[in-house]
Every structure is written in C-alpha cells, then in structure tokens.
Design a protein around this motif. Structure first.
Motif, PDB file in Angstrom:
ATOM      1  N   SER A 189       0.830  -1.209   0.000  1.00 33.97           N
ATOM      2  CA  SER A 189       0.000   0.000   0.000  1.00 33.97           C
ATOM      3  C   SER A 189       0.860   1.252   0.000  1.00 33.97           C
ATOM      4  O   SER A 189       0.568   2.221  -0.695  1.00 33.97           O
ATOM      5  N   THR A 190       1.927   1.230   0.786  1.00 30.24           N
ATOM      6  CA  THR A 190       2.850   2.373   0.842  1.00 30.24           C
ATOM      7  C   THR A 190       3.474   2.626  -0.530  1.00 30.24           C
ATOM      8  O   THR A 190       3.561   3.770  -0.987  1.00 30.24           O
ATOM      9  N   VAL A 191       3.874   1.556  -1.202  1.00 29.55           N
ATOM     10  CA  VAL A 191       4.480   1.672  -2.535  1.00 29.55           C
ATOM     11  C   VAL A 191       3.482   2.273  -3.525  1.00 29.55           C
ATOM     12  O   VAL A 191       3.821   3.148  -4.330  1.00 29.55           O
ATOM     13  N   VAL A 192       2.215   1.821  -3.456  1.00 30.79           N
ATOM     14  CA  VAL A 192       1.179   2.316  -4.370  1.00 30.79           C
ATOM     15  C   VAL A 192       0.927   3.804  -4.134  1.00 30.79           C
ATOM     16  O   VAL A 192       0.809   4.581  -5.089  1.00 30.79           O
ATOM     17  N   GLN A 193       0.835   4.231  -2.874  1.00 37.21           N
ATOM     18  CA  GLN A 193       0.587   5.635  -2.567  1.00 37.21           C
ATOM     19  C   GLN A 193       1.724   6.526  -3.058  1.00 37.21           C
ATOM     20  O   GLN A 193       1.498   7.618  -3.580  1.00 37.21           O
ATOM     21  N   GLU A 194       2.956   6.054  -2.916  1.00 44.73           N
ATOM     22  CA  GLU A 194       4.106   6.827  -3.400  1.00 44.73           C
ATOM     23  C   GLU A 194       4.082   6.927  -4.924  1.00 44.73           C
ATOM     24  O   GLU A 194       4.416   7.969  -5.494  1.00 44.73           O
ATOM     25  N   TYR A 195       3.663   5.843  -5.569  1.00 48.89           N
ATOM     26  CA  TYR A 195       3.567   5.873  -7.027  1.00 48.89           C
ATOM     27  C   TYR A 195       2.508   6.880  -7.480  1.00 48.89           C
ATOM     28  O   TYR A 195       2.725   7.624  -8.450  1.00 48.89           O
ATOM     29  N   LEU A 196       1.365   6.921  -6.784  1.00 44.75           N
ATOM     30  CA  LEU A 196       0.299   7.855  -7.165  1.00 44.75           C
ATOM     31  C   LEU A 196       0.792   9.294  -7.100  1.00 44.75           C
ATOM     32  O   LEU A 196       0.389  10.127  -7.913  1.00 44.75           O
ATOM     33  N   SER A 197       1.669   9.593  -6.151  1.00 44.62           N
ATOM     34  CA  SER A 197       2.255  10.935  -6.073  1.00 44.62           C
ATOM     35  C   SER A 197       3.110  11.233  -7.302  1.00 44.62           C
ATOM     36  O   SER A 197       3.059  12.324  -7.864  1.00 44.62           O
ATOM     37  N   SER A 198       3.885  10.239  -7.731  1.00 42.38           N
ATOM     38  CA  SER A 198       4.727  10.408  -8.926  1.00 42.38           C
ATOM     39  C   SER A 198       3.871  10.636 -10.156  1.00 42.38           C
ATOM     40  O   SER A 198       4.177  11.486 -11.003  1.00 42.38           O
ATOM     41  N   LEU A 199       2.778   9.878 -10.265  1.00 44.21           N
ATOM     42  CA  LEU A 199       1.878  10.024 -11.411  1.00 44.21           C
ATOM     43  C   LEU A 199       1.219  11.397 -11.404  1.00 44.21           C
ATOM     44  O   LEU A 199       1.121  12.053 -12.457  1.00 44.21           O
ATOM     45  N   SER A 200       0.774  11.860 -10.225  1.00 42.61           N
ATOM     46  CA  SER A 200       0.155  13.187 -10.116  1.00 42.61           C
ATOM     47  C   SER A 200       1.141  14.281 -10.511  1.00 42.61           C
ATOM     48  O   SER A 200       0.777  15.235 -11.199  1.00 42.61           O
TER      49      SER A 200
END
Length: 583
Positions: A192-203
């Motif tokens: 979950s932590t990895v996914v949330q960090e990825y969403l920041s990169s995508l944003s």
C-alpha cells in the motif's frame, strides 16, 4: 497503527457523535440477532403442529406471530443501520474536512524553500488521495468494525449457550482465518505504501504535462510524452496488481472457511438431531448464525486493507506535517511598516543550490525614496526583494526595516506593508477583476478601474468580451506576458502599501508603454518606498538612487547623473541601450 494516533484529536472532538453511532450500531445488530431465534421457533411450531402437540389453529397463530416479530426486527434493524451510517459516516466527512484544512493551513505556513524541494503533484496527492484513505479508516472502518465486534461479542456466547458442541465445530475455522489475515495484512501494508508513493509520482508527472502543454506542443513532444506516461502507467499497474493479488486472497479464503463452518453445522448438527440431542430448528438457526458471520468475517480482510492503507497514507501526511517553516513569525504584537530599509553586510546562500547570491551587501533606502537595482542576470537583484519580503532569512549580516531587525517585526504586518510584483507574474484562474482585487478584496469597481488605468491595461481589458469579468485560464494563460505584468502592477497599486517591490515587471512591454507606466508609478508611489529591479536603464534613470550589482556584490551606487559621469558598468550599459534604441 501509531501513525493514526494523529487522528485521536479529531475523534475526541466528535466523540459524542461517535458514541451515539456505536450505540446505534449495537442496537441494530441486537435486532438482527432476533431473526435466527424466531426462525428456530417457527420451525419448532411446524414440527409441533405436524406432531399434533399443537392444534392447527394454535400453530397458525404462533407462526403468524413469529413471522410478524421477524418482520418487525428486520425493519428496526434496517432503520437503526440507516441511522448508524448517518452518524459515523458523517463524522468521517467532518474529520476529512478538518484534516484537509489542517494540511492546507500547514502548506501556507511553510517557507518558499519547501516548495522548491517538493513537487506540486505530490503535495496535491497528500491532500486528496492520502486524506481519502484516512477518511475510510475514520468512518467506514469504524462502522463495520463495530458491527463485526458486536456480532462476535453477542453471537458467539449465544451459540455456546444454545449448543456448545455445535458452536465449537462451527467456529473452528475462525482462528485459522485470523492467522492468515494477520500474515497477509503485513504484506498489504508494504505494498500500500508503494502504491501511494507511485500515485504521487503520477500526479506530479501529469500536473507538469498539463502546465507545460504549450512547450510540449511547440517541440512536438506528444509522442515522447505518451511514451513516458505509458511507462509510468505500466509501472503503476504492476504495483497495483501486486497489491490486488494479495487482496484477492481474502474473500476466497473467507468463503472457503465459512463454507467449512456450514458443513460442520449440517454434519455435526445432523448427527445431534439424529441422536435426539437438538431440534432441526436449531440447525437452521446455526446456519443463519454462520451466514450472519460471513460478512463480518469477510469484512475483517477489507478492514485490515483499509487500516493498512490509511496507516501508509497518514504516515506520508505526518511526515509532511512535521516539516517546520524556516521563516517563522516570532512577534505577536502589531508592528506597522513605514518604509526605511537598511542592509548591513548582508550575504545570502540558497540552501537548495548552494549558490551565494549576495556577498556582503550594504546600503540604506530612506522612507519614501525610489531606488532602482540594475545588474546582469544572476547578480542577486531579485534576491534583495525576496529578503525584504522575508521569503528567506539572510545567511549573515542584518536587514533593518524602520531601524528594527526584520526578524523582530510581525511577519504578517511586514508583508501587509509590501506590494510586490514578481518577475514571473502569477494570475489565478478567476476573473480579471478578482485578480486585481486580490490586493484589496473590498475594493470598489471604480478603484479597480483607476489602478488598471495607471497600469495602462484598462483599454486591453475593456476590449475583452467579458471586460473585467473575463475569466482567465490557469496561471493567467488568457493574457499576453505584458498584460499579465500590468494586471499584477494594478494589483499592487490597489493594495496601496508603504513599500513597493517591482521585480523586472516591465520586461514584456514596449518602451512607450513602459514610460507611461513609470510616470504613473512615480505619482502613485509618491511618499512610498519603491524598489525597481530592471535590466533597462530607462526604468532606472529617474530613480533617486541606483544600485548596480555584479556577481552578488554592490559595485556602484548613485544617481543616474552620477553613475553616467564615471566609467563603469552603468555607463557602458546606458551607452549600449542608447545605440540599440537608435538602431
């Protein structure tokens, strides 16, 4: 769950609503427990009627009575379930509102250096996606968690009271399920932590693409951008799929274990019925109990996932909330600003780049004086204005405003006393009128028009179909560079501060318009301390004092006449610009 302790202050704030919601949850589940008992009784009535223990009339009356009780219990359970959602889910929305305000307030307190080190997409993701994950924990997770706990606390003892042996076999798969959930939840937390960090990169990536779309089109970079977003999306898909694969274990495992429980009920209960130990109605009652436990047990997995995601998101939010602004307001009492500015041996180095922008600068600007700052790109001109606004603190030396150290002034009063027009004029996606009124919200339309005329932008605005009500695109993209600069000047003039800071804000206008604006500024800023940063001598020559910078050092100081009478950078610049104008 240590990161989620940050929410305790909000739970304390809304504790009354939460307690009411929890009580309603318990009531709703208690009414739900009535159903299996009266199903058992209904089946017993049928058995007794068929076995002639009860007459047909008595059996029908009792059956109707039990059915009405079942219907009433179902309606009451549904009604209280509705009330439960109206209380607990509403609390989660209040907490979401408060947390977003807390994060946004913190954003505004942080210094300029923070924004240079963090990307907009990541900051936006924390206040949107991360807070949404936390909201799910503070509402739905609590609601369904209480439902599950209430059923377990009420139902399991009831099952053991009615049929201990059958209850033991029925509940046997649950400890196995708990161990599996615990193991899987640890993996979910990491992913979950990895996914949330990825969403920041995508944003961040998409925000930069939208902001720079004109550059992308100008350089025909659409194919490359599509390729980049494709690579990023593929990476995100893999991370999300890794999380989804772990989540996918929950429901199949639960359905399997609940199915095993049903088999135990039928097999063990059937044997006990054959042996005359229990009635067939009790078997039906236990089947209903097991199926009532199906959703609560299944929801344990979902709750675990929600809590793990919320923990990961709150950890990111907490890390940001722990950031302290480098520029702090250390003075509570009001400190009015009049306009005298003094630099004493000021040096400044940018922390992010380690570039020394100013080197031992000293000068004094009297109250009401107009000073121009001239120099090459990178000489430290804009840095002087940023230090006066206290967007940064000096590395060494001291800045005095009205003979007081700048850090001994109330920061809000300091900035209220300054009207700054930055080099890169920023306008909001709002009407032109509201952009100008940003300097003074309660200004009248006449005041707005007056300052627009002084900034020589009134005619341009009047030519728009919507006039002053024309809504600008993001960052003021509707206007040209020169129009944006002049609207920004009008905004500063409307504020009518004691100190004006004009940072090369006429670079995008022609010389005739520049001359007209400068004449208007001279009148508007009378008895106001004014600093004008410029590359053009034409913007500086009428100033009462001119500061010439080179590589962060003050190399010349004086009036236009004084500086033009001696050989040096200023005289050379003036001569070159005169030749350019003639050509």
């Amino acid at each position: 769950m240590k990161e989620l302790k940050h929410l305790n202050k909000y739970f304390k704030k809304y504790w009354k609503k939460l307690v009411i919601g929890i009580l309603i949850t318990i009531i709703a589940r208690v009414f739900q427990l009535v159903l299996p008992t009266y199903v058992n009784k209904s089946i017993s009535v049928l058995e007794n009627t068929i076995g002639s223990t009860l007459t047909k009339g008595e059996g029908e009356d009792l059956l109707l009575q039990y059915i009405l009780i079942i219907i009433a219990a179902a309606l009451l359970s549904g009604f209280f379930t509705f009330l439960m959602r109206q209380t607990i889910i509403n609390v989660s929305r209040h907490i979401e509102f408060d947390l977003k305000n807390e994060v946004f307030d913190h954003y505004q307190r942080l210094s300029l250096s923070f924004y240079k080190q963090n990307r907009t997409g990541d900051l936006m993701n924390r206040i949107s996606e991360d807070i949404n994950q936390v909201r799910l924990y503070s509402g739905p997770a609590i609601m369904y968690g209480m439902q599950t706990l209430t059923l377990f606390v009420c139902l399991i003892p009831l099952m053991f009271i009615k049929a201990p042996t059958l209850a033991m076999y029925t509940l046997l798969p649950l400890p196995i399920l708990s161990v599996l959930i615990y193991q899987i939840s640890k993996v979910i937390h990491k992913r979950s932590t990895v996914v949330q960090e990825y969403l920041s990169s995508l944003s961040t990536f998409t925000q930069e693409v939208f902001s720079g779309v004109s550059v992308i089109k100008a350089y025909s970079l659409e194919p490359q951008t599509n390729t980049d977003i494709g690579v990023l999306a593929l990476e995100g898909k893999e991370k999300s799929m890794n999380l989804a694969k772990v989540n996918a274990w929950f429901f199949p495992l639960m359905i399997l274990l609940i199915g095993i429980s049903n088999l135990f009920v039928i097999y063990i209960g059937g044997k006990q019925y054959i042996n005359g130990e229990i009635g067939v109605g009790l078997i039906a009652e236990f089947v209903l109990y097991v199926n009532m436990l199906t959703w609560p047990v299944a929801i344990v997995g979902w709750l675990t996932s929600i809590i793990q995601r919320a923990e990961a998101s709150q950890k990111r939010i907490n890390a940001f909330l722990k950031e302290q602004p480098s520029i702090k307001n250390t003075v509570e009492e009001r400190t009015p600003i009049f306009g005298k500015i003094e630099f004493k041996n000021v040096s400044f180095t940018y922390e992010d780049t380690n570039i020394t922008a100013l080197k031992n600068i000293s000068f004094t600007i009297e109250n009401g004086e107009t000073v121009a700052i001239i120099g090459k790109t990178g000489s430290g001109k804009s840095t002087i204005l940023d230090l006066i606004s206290r967007l940064y603190d000096v590395s060494s030396g001291e800045i005095l405003i009205d003979n007081k150290p700048i850090n001994h002034l109330n920061l809000i009063n300091l900035r209220e006393g300054i009207g700054a027009v930055p080099q890169d004029a920023f306008l909001f996606s709002d009407s032109i009128k509201n952009n100008i009124k940003f300097g003074k919200e309660n200004a009248t339309d006449d005041e707005v028009i007056t300052v627009a005329k002084k900034a020589v932008v009134h005619k341009n605005i009047s030519d728009f179909a919507g006039g002053y009500d024309t809504v600008l695109g993001e960052r003021g993209i509707t206007l040209s560079g020169g129009q944006k600069q002049r609207v920004s000047i009008a905004r500063a003039l409307l504020k009518n501060p004691n100190i004006y800071l004009f940072d090369d804000c006429l670079s995008a206008v022609d010389t005739e318009t520049e001359e007209e604006i400068l004449n208007n500024l001279k009148t508007a800023s009378k008895n106001r301390t004014t600093l004008i940063v410029s590359h053009r001598v034409s913007s500086a020559k009428n100033a009462s004092k001119i500061l010439v910078l080179e590589d962060g050092k003050l190399i010349q100081e004086g009036t236009h006449k004084q500086l033009n009478s001696v050989n040096g950078y200023y005289k050379e610049l003036y001569k070159n610009q005169l030749l350019e104008k003639e050509n």
